[in-house]
Design an enzyme around this catalytic site. Structure first.
Site, mmCIF file in Angstrom:
data_model
loop_
_atom_site.group_PDB
_atom_site.id
_atom_site.type_symbol
_atom_site.label_atom_id
_atom_site.label_comp_id
_atom_site.label_asym_id
_atom_site.label_seq_id
_atom_site.Cartn_x
_atom_site.Cartn_y
_atom_site.Cartn_z
ATOM 1 N N ASN A 217 -4.580 -7.055 -21.263
ATOM 2 C CA ASN A 217 -4.509 -6.521 -19.980
ATOM 3 C C ASN A 217 -3.163 -5.863 -19.591
ATOM 4 O O ASN A 217 -2.204 -6.306 -20.228
ATOM 5 C CB ASN A 217 -5.131 -7.455 -18.782
ATOM 6 C CG ASN A 217 -4.251 -8.469 -18.844
ATOM 7 O OD1 ASN A 217 -3.064 -8.455 -18.403
ATOM 8 N ND2 ASN A 217 -4.940 -9.661 -18.782
ATOM 9 N N ASP A 286 -9.946 -13.846 -19.772
ATOM 10 C CA ASP A 286 -11.144 -14.610 -19.528
ATOM 11 C C ASP A 286 -11.992 -14.693 -21.105
ATOM 12 O O ASP A 286 -12.892 -15.482 -21.182
ATOM 13 C CB ASP A 286 -12.217 -13.945 -18.665
ATOM 14 C CG ASP A 286 -11.453 -14.120 -17.404
ATOM 15 O OD1 ASP A 286 -10.761 -15.290 -17.072
ATOM 16 O OD2 ASP A 286 -11.727 -13.423 -16.486
ATOM 17 N N LYS A 296 -7.083 -6.104 -41.639
ATOM 18 C CA LYS A 296 -7.099 -5.026 -40.743
ATOM 19 C C LYS A 296 -8.681 -4.121 -40.710
ATOM 20 O O LYS A 296 -8.849 -3.927 -41.999
ATOM 21 C CB LYS A 296 -6.230 -3.965 -40.913
ATOM 22 C CG LYS A 296 -6.141 -2.997 -39.672
ATOM 23 C CD LYS A 296 -5.140 -1.795 -40.184
ATOM 24 C CE LYS A 296 -5.389 -0.409 -39.190
ATOM 25 N NZ LYS A 296 -4.735 0.604 -39.795
ATOM 26 N N PHE A 338 -3.349 -17.749 -9.027
ATOM 27 C CA PHE A 338 -3.407 -16.175 -8.443
ATOM 28 C C PHE A 338 -4.599 -15.729 -8.648
ATOM 29 O O PHE A 338 -5.342 -16.152 -9.598
ATOM 30 C CB PHE A 338 -2.490 -15.740 -9.128
ATOM 31 C CG PHE A 338 -1.070 -15.547 -8.649
ATOM 32 C CD1 PHE A 338 -0.065 -16.671 -8.560
ATOM 33 C CD2 PHE A 338 -0.421 -14.207 -8.177
ATOM 34 C CE1 PHE A 338 1.043 -16.649 -8.137
ATOM 35 C CE2 PHE A 338 0.844 -14.360 -7.580
ATOM 36 C CZ PHE A 338 1.444 -15.516 -7.561
ATOM 37 N N LYS A 352 -12.360 -19.382 -5.386
ATOM 38 C CA LYS A 352 -11.414 -20.197 -6.623
ATOM 39 C C LYS A 352 -10.587 -21.180 -6.112
ATOM 40 O O LYS A 352 -10.455 -22.163 -6.730
ATOM 41 C CB LYS A 352 -10.603 -18.781 -6.944
ATOM 42 C CG LYS A 352 -9.920 -19.118 -8.392
ATOM 43 C CD LYS A 352 -9.113 -17.731 -8.965
ATOM 44 C CE LYS A 352 -8.367 -18.327 -10.207
ATOM 45 N NZ LYS A 352 -7.742 -17.097 -10.751
ATOM 46 N N LYS A 356 -11.612 -24.677 -7.774
ATOM 47 C CA LYS A 356 -10.451 -25.188 -8.948
ATOM 48 C C LYS A 356 -9.463 -26.131 -8.112
ATOM 49 O O LYS A 356 -8.628 -26.537 -8.949
ATOM 50 C CB LYS A 356 -9.529 -23.919 -9.289
ATOM 51 C CG LYS A 356 -10.454 -23.022 -9.998
ATOM 52 C CD LYS A 356 -9.977 -22.138 -10.953
ATOM 53 C CE LYS A 356 -10.927 -21.114 -11.400
ATOM 54 N NZ LYS A 356 -10.938 -20.814 -12.872
#
Ligand SMILES: Cc1cc2nc3c(=O)[nH]c(=O)nc-3n(C[C@H](O)[C@H](O)[C@H](O)COP(=O)(O)O)c2cc1C
Length: 406
Positions: A217, A286, A296, A338, A352, A356
């Site tokens: 990301n 995730d 490859k 975060f 969250k 958590k």
């Protein structure tokens, strides 16, 4: 706060259009009780007359290294400005800093008073670049900035917007308030995290499909690196576990480089027991490919591929349940998560936080990704919401640490 009161600031001014803004900066520093000595490059004098800065600072302005020493002695007690000024300085600021002066600093070139002073300065250094956006984006300028950051030189990143040349982009001198608060930040003697160990995770993860391809990301790692460096400055022992980024490692931190979410999990589990504070800024993937190809995948061999993804372990839940439920745990660390969402930011962040079992969650929008700025809301476990205005990631890092200390 009186961070600047009685402090001596050497303000270096180099040759850019934004040199006129230094006049206001001097006024702000003086208003805070600082003494200001100005050093101008030869080019800076093309933009603003030294007389302006002399009048505002109440001190002679220096520019030449080889002046008649009798003139120096008449003007002030300074006889060797490149040494004497450096010794007096509590903070050495260059605003605006041209591409040229940044290049000289990064390469140890000392061919005028300002660049020589930089080499002899022992106080913290703060640089506020200002230039055309294409100059700022030039790889050599970026490389020089990165190099200086690696030497623990502080920067106030330029802002985005209309430039003097008529172009639009990143390169404008940062807002003067931002420069002022960074100066205060550097001079603050706050060591409120000394004796504590802070574990920070940062950056993205790379989930490999084959030896050359990854799923990742666009997290830059800037938020986590800002937290790590602020915690270190405030006296903490810092462990920074980071996915791949192009950022220089903040000085004084213990750095652990990882690639995948499973590397991240392994390293966190090794370190977590040492931590008094855990700040999880990393954008851990995730999902990860279910299968990894040792070779490859060749495009000649296939018309297209389908990558099936499986869920990665939820590291945050795993560590909170481990740490919160262990009776024998030596520490019950403060854990900060975060949350990055595209929609329902606050609602999802609160969920969250609860699920958590965190002490704080920092909700940030997707706009902060990769940027030097962030706009966040901090939520504590009682459900209190603190809306923080948009500011530099360094500023956000300080506010998060303030909440933790409190
Ligand atoms: C009108 C004008 C505006 C300039 N503005 C900038 C600027 O904002 N930033 C910059 O890096 N250079 C700028 N330059 C180029 C610098 O003045 C030039 O690179 C000079 O050698 C810098 O010297 P110094 O770093 O010793 O001050 C500008 C030049 C001119 C003629």
């Amino acid at each position: 706060m009186d961070e600047l009161k009685g402090k001596t600031i050497i303000l270096g001014i180099s040759g850019g259009i934004a040199a006129y803004k230094s006049a206001e900066l001097i006024r702000l520093f003086k208003k805070e009780g600082a003494e200001v000595w100005v050093v101008m490059t030869k080019s800076a004098k093309e933009f603003v007359s030294p007389l302006t800065f002399e009048t505002l600072s109440g001190n002679p302005v220096y520019s030449d290294m080889f002046l008649d020493s009798s003139i120096f002695n008449l003007q002030s007690s300074i006889s060797m400005p490149h040494i004497d000024l450096a010794k007096r300085s509590d903070l050495f600021i260059v605003a605006p800093a041209t591409a040229n002066i940044i290049g000289k600093f990064a390469n140890g070139i000392a061919d005028d008073l300002l660049s020589t002073l930089y080499l002899s300065a022992i106080s913290p250094v703060l640089i506020a670049p200002a230039m055309n956006n294409n100059m700022y984006a030039n790889p050599v300028v970026q490389e020089n900035i990165k190099r200086l950051k690696g030497f623990n030189i502080n920067f106030v990143e330029p802002g985005f917007g209309e430039l003097a040349c008529g172009d639009k982009g990143e390169g404008r001198l940062a807002e003067l308030d931002t420069i002022l608060s960074k100066a205060k930040w550097l001079l603050a003697a706050k060591k409120d995290l000394s004796g504590k160990t802070v574990l920070v995770t940062a950056g993205p993860t790379h989930e490999a499909i084959d030896p050359v391809r990854v799923i990742s990301n666009s997290s830059s790692g800037k938020m986590g690196y800002a937290v790590a460096s602020a915690a270190r400055r405030r006296g903490a022992e810092v462990i920074l576990i980071s996915g791949p980024t192009s950022l220089p490692v903040p000085s004084g931190v213990r750095f652990i480089s990882i690639k995948s979410a499973s590397d991240m999990r392994r390293e966190i589990l090794k370190e977590v027991k040492k931590a008094d504070v855990i700040i999880m800024t990393a954008a851990v993937s995730d999902f990860t490919p279910e299968n990894y190809s040792e070779k490859k995948i060749k495009k000649e061999d296939t018309e297209g591929i389908t990558v099936k993804l499986k869920k990665n372990p939820d590291i945050l839940s795993e560590i909170t349940s481990k740490l919160r439920n262990t009776q024998s745990a030596i520490r019950n660390p403060i854990i900060v998560g975060f949350a990055l969402e595209t929609d329902g930011i606050i609602k999802n962040a609160k969920k969250k936080l609860r699920e958590k079992n965190l002490d704080f969650i920092v909700a940030n929008s997707i706009n902060g990704f990769g940027s030097n700025q962030n706009k966040v809301t901090i939520i504590d476990k009682k459900g209190n919401l603190y809306d923080i205005p948009q500011m530099s990631k360094d500023g956000v890092a300080e506010i998060i640490l303030d909440k933790i200390v409190k």
